[in-house]
Design a protein around this motif. Structure first.
Motif, PDB file in Angstrom:
ATOM      1  N   SER A 171     -13.743 -52.819  21.578  1.00 32.16           N
ATOM      2  CA  SER A 171     -13.428 -53.299  22.920  1.00 32.16           C
ATOM      3  C   SER A 171     -12.041 -52.814  23.320  1.00 32.16           C
ATOM      4  O   SER A 171     -11.193 -52.565  22.471  1.00 32.16           O
ATOM      5  N   THR A 172     -11.829 -52.718  24.612  1.00 33.99           N
ATOM      6  CA  THR A 172     -10.492 -52.429  25.124  1.00 33.99           C
ATOM      7  C   THR A 172      -9.912 -53.643  25.835  1.00 33.99           C
ATOM      8  O   THR A 172      -8.799 -53.582  26.345  1.00 33.99           O
ATOM      9  N   CYS A 173     -10.670 -54.747  25.882  1.00 31.72           N
ATOM     10  CA  CYS A 173     -10.172 -55.934  26.580  1.00 31.72           C
ATOM     11  C   CYS A 173     -10.373 -57.213  25.773  1.00 31.72           C
ATOM     12  O   CYS A 173     -10.378 -58.297  26.336  1.00 31.72           O
ATOM     13  N   GLY A 174     -10.557 -57.105  24.464  1.00 27.00           N
ATOM     14  CA  GLY A 174     -10.648 -58.286  23.616  1.00 27.00           C
ATOM     15  C   GLY A 174     -12.039 -58.884  23.561  1.00 27.00           C
ATOM     16  O   GLY A 174     -12.992 -58.350  24.118  1.00 27.00           O
ATOM     17  N   PHE A 175     -12.158 -60.013  22.862  1.00 29.97           N
ATOM     18  CA  PHE A 175     -13.421 -60.701  22.665  1.00 29.97           C
ATOM     19  C   PHE A 175     -13.226 -62.189  22.914  1.00 29.97           C
ATOM     20  O   PHE A 175     -12.195 -62.754  22.573  1.00 29.97           O
ATOM     21  N   GLN A 176     -14.242 -62.838  23.466  1.00 29.14           N
ATOM     22  CA  GLN A 176     -14.214 -64.289  23.613  1.00 29.14           C
ATOM     23  C   GLN A 176     -14.567 -64.919  22.272  1.00 29.14           C
ATOM     24  O   GLN A 176     -15.209 -64.293  21.418  1.00 29.14           O
ATOM     25  N   SER A 177     -14.169 -66.160  22.063  1.00 31.32           N
ATOM     26  CA  SER A 177     -14.394 -66.814  20.771  1.00 31.32           C
ATOM     27  C   SER A 177     -15.879 -66.870  20.415  1.00 31.32           C
ATOM     28  O   SER A 177     -16.240 -66.726  19.244  1.00 31.32           O
ATOM     29  N   GLY A 178     -16.746 -67.050  21.393  1.00 36.31           N
ATOM     30  CA  GLY A 178     -18.192 -67.079  21.125  1.00 36.31           C
ATOM     31  C   GLY A 178     -18.697 -65.750  20.591  1.00 36.31           C
ATOM     32  O   GLY A 178     -19.529 -65.709  19.678  1.00 36.31           O
ATOM     33  N   ALA A 179     -18.189 -64.665  21.140  1.00 36.23           N
ATOM     34  CA  ALA A 179     -18.574 -63.337  20.650  1.00 36.23           C
ATOM     35  C   ALA A 179     -18.063 -63.125  19.233  1.00 36.23           C
ATOM     36  O   ALA A 179     -18.757 -62.544  18.388  1.00 36.23           O
ATOM     37  N   LEU A 180     -16.857 -63.606  18.946  1.00 42.58           N
ATOM     38  CA  LEU A 180     -16.299 -63.481  17.603  1.00 42.58           C
ATOM     39  C   LEU A 180     -17.081 -64.317  16.591  1.00 42.58           C
ATOM     40  O   LEU A 180     -17.330 -63.875  15.469  1.00 42.58           O
ATOM     41  N   GLU A 181     -17.490 -65.519  17.000  1.00 46.10           N
ATOM     42  CA  GLU A 181     -18.308 -66.365  16.122  1.00 46.10           C
ATOM     43  C   GLU A 181     -19.631 -65.674  15.798  1.00 46.10           C
ATOM     44  O   GLU A 181     -20.060 -65.637  14.645  1.00 46.10           O
ATOM     45  N   TYR A 182     -20.284 -65.156  16.825  1.00 48.09           N
ATOM     46  CA  TYR A 182     -21.558 -64.465  16.637  1.00 48.09           C
ATOM     47  C   TYR A 182     -21.384 -63.244  15.746  1.00 48.09           C
ATOM     48  O   TYR A 182     -22.170 -63.020  14.821  1.00 48.09           O
ATOM     49  N   ALA A 183     -20.352 -62.457  16.004  1.00 49.56           N
ATOM     50  CA  ALA A 183     -20.095 -61.260  15.202  1.00 49.56           C
ATOM     51  C   ALA A 183     -19.885 -61.635  13.739  1.00 49.56           C
ATOM     52  O   ALA A 183     -20.411 -60.977  12.836  1.00 49.56           O
ATOM     53  N   ARG A 184     -19.151 -62.696  13.495  1.00 47.93           N
ATOM     54  CA  ARG A 184     -18.914 -63.131  12.111  1.00 47.93           C
ATOM     55  C   ARG A 184     -20.224 -63.526  11.446  1.00 47.93           C
ATOM     56  O   ARG A 184     -20.468 -63.190  10.292  1.00 47.93           O
ATOM     57  N   SER A 185     -21.082 -64.229  12.156  1.00 52.04           N
ATOM     58  CA  SER A 185     -22.349 -64.680  11.570  1.00 52.04           C
ATOM     59  C   SER A 185     -23.297 -63.519  11.271  1.00 52.04           C
ATOM     60  O   SER A 185     -24.176 -63.640  10.426  1.00 52.04           O
ATOM     61  N   LYS A 186     -23.115 -62.392  11.957  1.00 51.16           N
ATOM     62  CA  LYS A 186     -23.988 -61.223  11.768  1.00 51.16           C
ATOM     63  C   LYS A 186     -23.302 -60.095  11.008  1.00 51.16           C
ATOM     64  O   LYS A 186     -23.824 -58.994  10.926  1.00 51.16           O
ATOM     65  N   ASN A 187     -22.125 -60.370  10.452  1.00 47.15           N
ATOM     66  CA  ASN A 187     -21.369 -59.381   9.673  1.00 47.15           C
ATOM     67  C   ASN A 187     -20.986 -58.156  10.511  1.00 47.15           C
ATOM     68  O   ASN A 187     -21.119 -57.016  10.072  1.00 47.15           O
ATOM     69  N   ILE A 188     -20.522 -58.421  11.728  1.00 48.84           N
ATOM     70  CA  ILE A 188     -20.080 -57.366  12.648  1.00 48.84           C
ATOM     71  C   ILE A 188     -18.558 -57.418  12.742  1.00 48.84           C
ATOM     72  O   ILE A 188     -17.987 -58.454  13.087  1.00 48.84           O
ATOM     73  N   ALA A 189     -17.902 -56.317  12.420  1.00 53.09           N
ATOM     74  CA  ALA A 189     -16.445 -56.242  12.562  1.00 53.09           C
ATOM     75  C   ALA A 189     -16.110 -56.033  14.037  1.00 53.09           C
ATOM     76  O   ALA A 189     -16.777 -55.264  14.726  1.00 53.09           O
ATOM     77  N   THR A 190     -15.093 -56.717  14.522  1.00 52.77           N
ATOM     78  CA  THR A 190     -14.682 -56.593  15.917  1.00 52.77           C
ATOM     79  C   THR A 190     -13.291 -55.965  15.969  1.00 52.77           C
ATOM     80  O   THR A 190     -12.352 -56.470  15.367  1.00 52.77           O
ATOM     81  N   VAL A 191     -13.195 -54.861  16.692  1.00 54.02           N
ATOM     82  CA  VAL A 191     -11.954 -54.096  16.776  1.00 54.02           C
ATOM     83  C   VAL A 191     -11.590 -53.923  18.245  1.00 54.02           C
ATOM     84  O   VAL A 191     -12.413 -53.524  19.060  1.00 54.02           O
ATOM     85  N   THR A 192     -10.355 -54.242  18.580  1.00 53.49           N
ATOM     86  CA  THR A 192      -9.845 -54.074  19.935  1.00 53.49           C
ATOM     87  C   THR A 192      -8.810 -52.958  19.940  1.00 53.49           C
ATOM     88  O   THR A 192      -7.960 -52.896  19.054  1.00 53.49           O
ATOM     89  N   PHE A 193      -8.885 -52.087  20.940  1.00 55.96           N
ATOM     90  CA  PHE A 193      -7.880 -51.049  21.117  1.00 55.96           C
ATOM     91  C   PHE A 193      -6.873 -51.531  22.148  1.00 55.96           C
ATOM     92  O   PHE A 193      -7.249 -52.039  23.209  1.00 55.96           O
ATOM     93  N   VAL A 194      -5.583 -51.404  21.815  1.00 57.15           N
ATOM     94  CA  VAL A 194      -4.511 -51.902  22.680  1.00 57.15           C
ATOM     95  C   VAL A 194      -3.426 -50.842  22.836  1.00 57.15           C
ATOM     96  O   VAL A 194      -3.352 -49.897  22.050  1.00 57.15           O
ATOM     97  N   GLU A 195      -2.579 -51.023  23.842  1.00 52.92           N
ATOM     98  CA  GLU A 195      -1.394 -50.183  23.954  1.00 52.92           C
ATOM     99  C   GLU A 195      -0.458 -50.551  22.809  1.00 52.92           C
ATOM    100  O   GLU A 195      -0.282 -51.728  22.495  1.00 52.92           O
ATOM    101  N   GLY A 196       0.133 -49.549  22.196  1.00 47.56           N
ATOM    102  CA  GLY A 196       1.008 -49.790  21.053  1.00 47.56           C
ATOM    103  C   GLY A 196       2.125 -50.768  21.338  1.00 47.56           C
ATOM    104  O   GLY A 196       2.471 -51.605  20.494  1.00 47.56           O
ATOM    105  N   LYS A 197       2.709 -50.708  22.537  1.00 45.99           N
ATOM    106  CA  LYS A 197       3.841 -51.597  22.836  1.00 45.99           C
ATOM    107  C   LYS A 197       3.432 -53.069  22.865  1.00 45.99           C
ATOM    108  O   LYS A 197       4.279 -53.939  22.739  1.00 45.99           O
ATOM    109  N   SER A 198       2.137 -53.362  22.959  1.00 45.64           N
ATOM    110  CA  SER A 198       1.718 -54.770  22.931  1.00 45.64           C
ATOM    111  C   SER A 198       1.837 -55.362  21.529  1.00 45.64           C
ATOM    112  O   SER A 198       1.732 -56.570  21.354  1.00 45.64           O
TER     113      SER A 198
END
Length: 93
Positions: free
Chosen positions: A10-37
């Motif tokens: 993602s380039t704009c993050g994940f909501q907690s529900g998406a993160l919960e679901y990803a964890r239950s299905k063994n899906i890694a969640t990666v966000t791309f951000v500007e380095g200065k953040s």
């Protein structure tokens, strides 16, 4: 997908529900951000997007952040060459 492991980007993050679901299905969640953040400070009123970073701060233009959710807590870890073992451990374990 019915895969054993997967990664979602993602380039704009994940909501907690998406993160919960990803964890239950063994899906890694990666966000791309500007380095200065990645620069954090306790200074009141500092906004990294409108103020220049201190000259000693060396950050990449963009960065990948592994985002996880457990017990109601969202955690993030910057992924770079120093942390490549995190991805390897996740893939092979």
């Amino acid at each position: 997908v019915n895969a054993q492991k997967a990664m979602m980007f993602s380039t704009c993050g994940f909501q907690s529900g998406a993160l919960e679901y990803a964890r239950s299905k063994n899906i890694a969640t990666v966000t791309f951000v500007e380095g200065k953040s990645l620069y954090e400070t306790n200074s009141i009123g500092y906004n990294g997007y409108t103020h220049a970073l201190p000259p000693w701060v060396k950050l990449p233009k963009f960065a990948a952040v592994l985002v996880s959710y457990e017990s109601g807590v969202i955690a993030s870890t910057q992924l770079n060459e120093d942390y490549i073992s995190l991805i390897k451990d996740w893939i092979y374990n």
